[in-house]
Scaffold this motif. Structure first.
Motif, short mmCIF file in Angstrom:
data_model
loop_
_atom_site.label_atom_id
_atom_site.label_comp_id
_atom_site.label_asym_id
_atom_site.label_seq_id
_atom_site.Cartn_x
_atom_site.Cartn_y
_atom_site.Cartn_z
N VAL A 55 -9.97 6.68 3.08
CA VAL A 55 -11.16 5.92 4.06
C VAL A 55 -10.89 6.18 4.74
O VAL A 55 -11.99 5.14 5.68
CB VAL A 55 -9.84 4.86 3.97
CG1 VAL A 55 -8.81 4.37 5.09
CG2 VAL A 55 -10.28 3.04 4.61
N THR A 56 -10.71 7.09 6.22
CA THR A 56 -10.95 7.37 7.33
C THR A 56 -12.52 7.95 7.56
O THR A 56 -13.62 7.47 7.82
CB THR A 56 -10.09 8.35 8.41
OG1 THR A 56 -9.23 7.78 8.74
CG2 THR A 56 -10.37 8.02 9.80
N GLU A 78 -21.07 15.42 6.46
CA GLU A 78 -19.36 15.26 5.97
C GLU A 78 -18.70 15.31 6.74
O GLU A 78 -18.45 15.80 8.07
CB GLU A 78 -19.55 16.89 5.24
CG GLU A 78 -20.15 17.31 3.83
CD GLU A 78 -19.93 16.14 2.96
OE1 GLU A 78 -18.46 15.92 2.93
OE2 GLU A 78 -20.82 15.93 2.23
N THR A 79 -17.25 14.75 6.70
CA THR A 79 -16.24 15.23 8.01
C THR A 79 -14.96 15.65 7.17
O THR A 79 -15.07 16.05 5.89
CB THR A 79 -15.84 13.45 8.04
OG1 THR A 79 -14.90 12.92 6.92
CG2 THR A 79 -16.71 12.91 8.59
N ASP A 80 -14.36 16.33 8.46
CA ASP A 80 -13.16 17.13 7.98
C ASP A 80 -12.31 16.49 7.49
O ASP A 80 -12.25 15.26 8.44
CB ASP A 80 -12.92 18.01 9.39
CG ASP A 80 -14.19 19.11 9.74
OD1 ASP A 80 -14.48 19.32 8.42
OD2 ASP A 80 -13.80 19.61 10.33
N SER A 81 -11.20 16.99 6.57
CA SER A 81 -9.70 16.56 6.73
C SER A 81 -8.85 15.93 8.09
O SER A 81 -9.54 17.26 8.69
CB SER A 81 -8.95 17.14 5.62
OG SER A 81 -8.03 16.18 5.50
N LEU A 82 -8.86 15.12 8.10
CA LEU A 82 -7.70 14.56 9.65
C LEU A 82 -6.20 14.20 9.19
O LEU A 82 -5.76 13.98 9.64
CB LEU A 82 -8.18 12.91 9.86
CG LEU A 82 -9.68 12.45 9.68
CD1 LEU A 82 -9.32 10.74 9.97
CD2 LEU A 82 -10.14 13.46 10.38
N ILE A 108 0.44 -1.26 0.14
CA ILE A 108 0.16 -0.23 0.01
C ILE A 108 0.76 1.27 -0.04
O ILE A 108 0.62 2.73 -1.00
CB ILE A 108 -1.07 0.05 1.27
CG1 ILE A 108 -1.54 -1.20 1.33
CG2 ILE A 108 -1.72 1.37 1.54
CD1 ILE A 108 -2.77 -1.90 2.49
N VAL A 109 1.95 1.30 0.72
CA VAL A 109 3.12 2.65 0.75
C VAL A 109 3.59 2.70 -0.18
O VAL A 109 3.34 3.36 -0.57
CB VAL A 109 3.57 2.37 2.67
CG1 VAL A 109 4.70 3.34 2.14
CG2 VAL A 109 2.82 2.19 3.27
N PHE A 110 3.71 1.17 -0.68
CA PHE A 110 4.95 1.65 -2.11
C PHE A 110 3.72 2.03 -3.35
O PHE A 110 4.05 3.19 -4.25
CB PHE A 110 5.14 0.11 -2.20
CG PHE A 110 6.31 0.51 -3.81
CD1 PHE A 110 6.53 0.52 -4.77
CD2 PHE A 110 7.93 -0.57 -2.66
CE1 PHE A 110 7.82 0.66 -5.34
CE2 PHE A 110 8.50 -0.42 -4.02
CZ PHE A 110 8.51 0.12 -5.27
N PHE A 130 -1.51 11.63 -5.37
CA PHE A 130 -1.65 11.63 -4.30
C PHE A 130 -0.94 11.35 -3.31
O PHE A 130 0.10 10.63 -3.49
CB PHE A 130 -3.32 10.47 -3.83
CG PHE A 130 -2.96 9.53 -4.36
CD1 PHE A 130 -2.33 8.32 -3.55
CD2 PHE A 130 -3.83 8.89 -5.75
CE1 PHE A 130 -2.35 7.20 -3.83
CE2 PHE A 130 -4.04 7.41 -5.63
CZ PHE A 130 -3.12 7.00 -5.09
N THR A 131 -0.83 11.34 -2.07
CA THR A 131 -0.21 10.85 -0.81
C THR A 131 -1.15 9.45 0.11
O THR A 131 -1.65 9.97 -0.64
CB THR A 131 0.64 11.81 -0.16
OG1 THR A 131 -0.78 11.71 0.52
CG2 THR A 131 0.31 13.12 -0.75
N MET A 132 0.07 9.42 0.87
CA MET A 132 0.04 8.35 1.78
C MET A 132 -0.98 9.02 2.61
O MET A 132 -2.25 8.18 3.03
CB MET A 132 1.10 7.97 2.67
CG MET A 132 0.84 6.68 3.24
SD MET A 132 0.27 5.10 2.26
CE MET A 132 -1.05 4.46 3.60
N GLN A 133 -0.93 10.20 2.39
CA GLN A 133 -2.20 11.20 3.81
C GLN A 133 -3.56 10.72 3.44
O GLN A 133 -4.61 10.72 3.73
CB GLN A 133 -1.13 12.03 4.27
CG GLN A 133 -2.58 13.04 5.80
CD GLN A 133 -2.42 11.75 6.84
OE1 GLN A 133 -1.15 11.67 7.71
NE2 GLN A 133 -3.45 11.42 7.33
N ASP A 134 -3.14 10.83 2.24
CA ASP A 134 -4.60 11.35 1.61
C ASP A 134 -5.55 9.60 0.98
O ASP A 134 -6.47 10.14 2.06
CB ASP A 134 -4.68 11.28 -0.13
CG ASP A 134 -4.00 13.06 0.00
OD1 ASP A 134 -4.51 14.26 0.64
OD2 ASP A 134 -3.32 13.19 -0.89
N VAL A 135 -4.95 8.79 1.02
CA VAL A 135 -5.09 7.59 1.07
C VAL A 135 -6.13 7.15 2.53
O VAL A 135 -7.46 6.64 2.82
CB VAL A 135 -4.45 6.39 0.99
CG1 VAL A 135 -4.47 4.87 1.50
CG2 VAL A 135 -4.06 6.52 -0.20
#
Length: 283
Positions: A90-91, A108-112, A68-70, A81-86
């Motif tokens: 999903v969160t 809606e939820t705020d970006s984490l 996943i990280v790769f 996109f970045t790992m943080q976006d992933v």
């Protein structure tokens, strides 16, 4: 509350492997070239689960996380996109699809990404009773449909063609069943298996290879449908049987090697005797 989980060290390692002075093998990988490894790692997780091997499960989950990280690193390098976006995506998706647990205002939820410790308590307590009841009435599939909007117009949309065939068959049947396209009792399900088996035998008699394959597929599909009635995953069942066959045949092979005789000198009944030994040992 568990302490914060930090995957940044793994992200940094993969980034360094992909750097100009990194590993030549890692640097030449693409999403496409990594596809087979992702599939292999997932199946190794399943094997660890079946074997109830907790230590191996821990290791194999790490291998899946590496994949996943790769993939996220490859996307980061081209600005997709970045790992943080992933992680954020999903969160937020899990929060949206569980409004009975996280009744967030306005759905809606705020970006984490701004804070790894962002709490949901305030949004949950502020949501109105009316909003909560409406959200709880939504099914998982309805929430998914809302997320994808125009992308999924048909009932069977969203079931990946890349899934293993047995698993895809079950998911197709489950989705169709949700809208009533399913038998309401067991007898017709058994009858369908018998019908498809008869058609397969007829195709064999006709010696039509293409039709034989078509009918063989129908037999498998009808069996998957039958398994659903008993809450059995055809994919999981076959994985278990493959593992069992491998284990028992390995015993047969050991017994043959111990004998000092060649395989061709054994009769089938002798090999079956070794097979039966393996079955007894399992018990």
């Amino acid at each position: 509350m568990t302490k914060n989980i930090n995957i940044q060290p793994l992200v940094d390692v993969v980034s360094e492997l992909r750097a100009p002075n990194g590993c030549p093998w890692d640097r030449k990988q693409t999403h496409e070239s990594l596809r087979r490894y992702f599939i292999e790692e997932v199946y190794e997780v399943m094997e660890a689960i079946d074997n109830k091997d907790v230590a191996n499960l821990r290791e194999e989950l790490g291998d899946v996380l590496l994949q996943i990280v790769f993939h996220a690193q490859l996307a980061t390098e081209r600005g997709a996109f970045t790992m943080q976006d992933v992680i954020d995506d999903v969160t937020n998706k899990m929060i949206r699809r569980h409004p009975h647990v996280f009744p967030v205002r306005g759905g809606e939820t705020d970006s984490l990404s701004e804070s790894g410790n962002q709490k949901l308590d305030s949004s949950a307590s502020e949501a109105g009773d009316t909003s909560k009841s409406v959200q709880m009435a939504l099914t998982w599939d309805e929430l998914k449909a809302q997320e994808h909007g125009e992308e999924r117009k048909n009932i069977l949309d969203g079931i990946s063609v890349g899934l293993p065939a047995l698993l895809r068959a079950q998911k197709l049947q489950e989705k169709a069943a949700k809208v009533g396209f399913d038998w309401t009792e067991e007898d017709p399900v058994w009858a369908k298996v018998d019908e498809e088996m008869a058609e397969f035998k007829e195709a064999i008699q006709e010696n039509n290879q293409e039709n034989m394959e078509n009918e063989a597929g129908d037999v498998l599909f009808s069996l998957i449908n039958l398994f659903r009635w008993y809450k059995i995953s055809g994919e999981n069942a076959l994985i278990r049987t493959n593992t069992k066959f491998h284990r028992r045949f390995a015993h047969v092979e050991r017994r043959v090697n111990q004998s000092g005789r060649a395989w061709g000198t054994f009769s089938l009944s002798e090999l079956d005797a070794f097979w039966d030994e393996a079955k007894v040992q399992e018990k």
